[in-house]
Design a protein around this motif. Structure first.
Motif, short mmCIF file in Angstrom:
data_model
loop_
_atom_site.label_atom_id
_atom_site.label_comp_id
_atom_site.label_asym_id
_atom_site.label_seq_id
_atom_site.Cartn_x
_atom_site.Cartn_y
_atom_site.Cartn_z
N TYR A 171 -4.02 7.03 -1.21
CA TYR A 171 -3.46 5.69 -1.09
C TYR A 171 -3.57 4.94 -2.42
CZ TYR A 171 -4.30 6.79 3.81
OH TYR A 171 -4.32 7.40 5.04
N LEU A 172 -2.68 4.00 -2.59
CA LEU A 172 -2.78 3.06 -3.71
C LEU A 172 -2.55 1.67 -3.14
CD1 LEU A 172 -3.21 2.82 -6.80
CD2 LEU A 172 -0.71 2.70 -7.00
N GLN A 173 -3.63 0.92 -3.00
CA GLN A 173 -3.53 -0.47 -2.55
C GLN A 173 -3.26 -1.33 -3.77
OE1 GLN A 173 -3.74 -1.85 0.64
NE2 GLN A 173 -3.14 -3.73 -0.42
N MET A 174 -2.16 -2.07 -3.70
CA MET A 174 -1.75 -2.89 -4.84
C MET A 174 -1.74 -4.35 -4.42
SD MET A 174 1.33 -0.53 -6.35
CE MET A 174 2.43 -0.91 -4.99
N ASN A 175 -2.58 -5.14 -5.05
CA ASN A 175 -2.68 -6.57 -4.76
C ASN A 175 -2.28 -7.38 -5.98
OD1 ASN A 175 -3.75 -5.95 -2.19
ND2 ASN A 175 -5.83 -5.92 -3.01
N SER A 176 -2.01 -8.65 -5.78
CA SER A 176 -1.65 -9.56 -6.87
C SER A 176 -0.57 -8.96 -7.76
CB SER A 176 -2.90 -9.88 -7.71
OG SER A 176 -3.90 -10.47 -6.91
N LEU A 177 0.49 -8.51 -7.13
CA LEU A 177 1.55 -7.83 -7.87
C LEU A 177 2.31 -8.78 -8.78
CD1 LEU A 177 2.73 -5.49 -5.01
CD2 LEU A 177 2.04 -4.73 -7.28
N HIS A 178 2.67 -8.25 -9.95
CA HIS A 178 3.44 -8.98 -10.95
C HIS A 178 4.82 -8.34 -11.09
CE1 HIS A 178 -0.76 -9.38 -13.03
NE2 HIS A 178 -0.67 -10.20 -12.01
N PRO A 179 5.80 -9.08 -11.59
CA PRO A 179 7.10 -8.45 -11.86
C PRO A 179 6.98 -7.24 -12.81
CG PRO A 179 7.33 -10.82 -11.91
CD PRO A 179 5.87 -10.54 -11.75
N GLU A 180 5.98 -7.25 -13.69
CA GLU A 180 5.79 -6.14 -14.61
C GLU A 180 5.36 -4.86 -13.90
OE1 GLU A 180 5.66 -9.77 -15.46
OE2 GLU A 180 3.53 -9.24 -15.49
N ASP A 181 4.95 -4.98 -12.64
CA ASP A 181 4.58 -3.79 -11.86
C ASP A 181 5.79 -3.09 -11.26
OD1 ASP A 181 1.84 -5.75 -10.71
OD2 ASP A 181 1.73 -4.13 -12.18
N THR A 182 6.96 -3.67 -11.41
CA THR A 182 8.18 -3.06 -10.88
C THR A 182 8.42 -1.72 -11.55
OG1 THR A 182 9.21 -5.19 -10.37
CG2 THR A 182 10.68 -3.31 -10.72
N ARG A 205 0.85 -1.18 0.00
CA ARG A 205 0.00 0.00 0.00
C ARG A 205 0.89 1.23 0.00
NH1 ARG A 205 -4.55 2.47 4.13
NH2 ARG A 205 -2.71 2.96 5.39
N LEU A 206 0.74 2.02 -1.04
CA LEU A 206 1.47 3.28 -1.15
C LEU A 206 0.64 4.40 -0.54
CD1 LEU A 206 2.82 3.03 -4.81
CD2 LEU A 206 3.76 2.05 -2.70
N SER A 207 1.32 5.36 0.05
CA SER A 207 0.68 6.55 0.60
C SER A 207 1.31 7.79 -0.01
CB SER A 207 0.83 6.60 2.11
OG SER A 207 0.23 5.48 2.72
N CYS A 208 0.53 8.83 -0.12
CA CYS A 208 1.02 10.11 -0.64
C CYS A 208 0.42 11.21 0.22
CB CYS A 208 0.61 10.27 -2.09
SG CYS A 208 1.02 11.88 -2.81
N VAL A 209 1.29 11.94 0.90
CA VAL A 209 0.87 13.02 1.79
C VAL A 209 1.20 14.37 1.17
CG1 VAL A 209 1.17 14.06 4.06
CG2 VAL A 209 1.19 11.57 3.81
N ASP A 210 0.29 15.30 1.31
CA ASP A 210 0.53 16.67 0.84
C ASP A 210 0.87 17.55 2.03
OD1 ASP A 210 -1.47 19.23 -0.84
OD2 ASP A 210 0.63 19.16 -0.25
N PRO A 211 2.14 17.89 2.21
CA PRO A 211 2.53 18.71 3.37
C PRO A 211 1.90 20.09 3.36
CG PRO A 211 4.44 17.70 2.33
CD PRO A 211 3.29 17.51 1.40
N ARG A 212 1.54 20.58 2.16
CA ARG A 212 0.94 21.91 2.07
C ARG A 212 -0.55 21.90 2.35
NH1 ARG A 212 3.02 24.11 -3.64
NH2 ARG A 212 1.22 25.47 -3.33
N ARG A 213 -1.13 20.71 2.41
CA ARG A 213 -2.55 20.59 2.73
C ARG A 213 -3.42 21.40 1.78
NH1 ARG A 213 -3.03 18.49 7.99
NH2 ARG A 213 -1.04 18.36 9.09
N THR A 214 -3.01 21.47 0.52
CA THR A 214 -3.77 22.29 -0.44
C THR A 214 -4.43 21.47 -1.52
OG1 THR A 214 -1.78 22.63 -1.77
CG2 THR A 214 -2.27 24.28 -0.09
N SER A 215 -4.31 20.14 -1.49
CA SER A 215 -4.80 19.33 -2.58
C SER A 215 -6.13 18.67 -2.30
CB SER A 215 -3.76 18.25 -2.94
OG SER A 215 -3.52 17.42 -1.83
#
Length: 123
Positions: free
Chosen positions: A79-90, A18-28
């Motif tokens: 967030y980006l929840q990534m399941n059933s990952l493949h080598p092509e997702d690298t 699971r990837l996370s992305c935070v906006d420190p500026r809180r403007t998005s």
């Protein structure tokens, strides 16, 4: 100030991250958000996008059914929840904030980008 992406790592085929992305500026919170990725020697490609309210999402065909984008505006986080990952997702995965309330698959519609987080899927 860049968006801050995290959560990448090394995982075996079929695993999840699971990837996370935070906006420190809180403007998005009123902006569409997106995830893109770039594999070595390849162009940056669209992965997923979400509208500012989170009521509209869109995925690349290659990840549809496996990845889920979501957001928590109270935490200024996508967030980006990534399941059933493949080598092509690298790839290095980047989050981005759109100039508009809607999401988009077009990189030109994004005004701010994160530094990227590496995802490696071993076979």
């Amino acid at each position: 100030v860049q968006l801050q992406a995290s959560g990448g790592g090394l995982v075996q085929t079929g695993g999840s991250l699971r990837l996370s992305c935070v906006d420190p500026r809180r403007t998005s919170t009123n902006n569409g958000m997106g995830w893109f990725r770039q594999a070595p020697g390849k162009e940056r490609e669209f992965v997923a996008t979400i509208s500012w309210r989170g009521d509209s999402t869109h995925y690349a065909d290659s990840v549809k059914g496996r990845f889920t984008i979501s957001r928590d505006n109270a935490k200024n986080t996508v967030y980006l929840q990534m399941n059933s990952l493949h080598p092509e997702d690298t790839a290095v995965y980047y989050c981005a904030a759109s100039r508009y309330a809607t999401g988009s698959s077009e990189p030109s519609r994004y005004a701010r980008w994160g530094q990227g987080t590496q995802v490696t899927v071993s076979s």
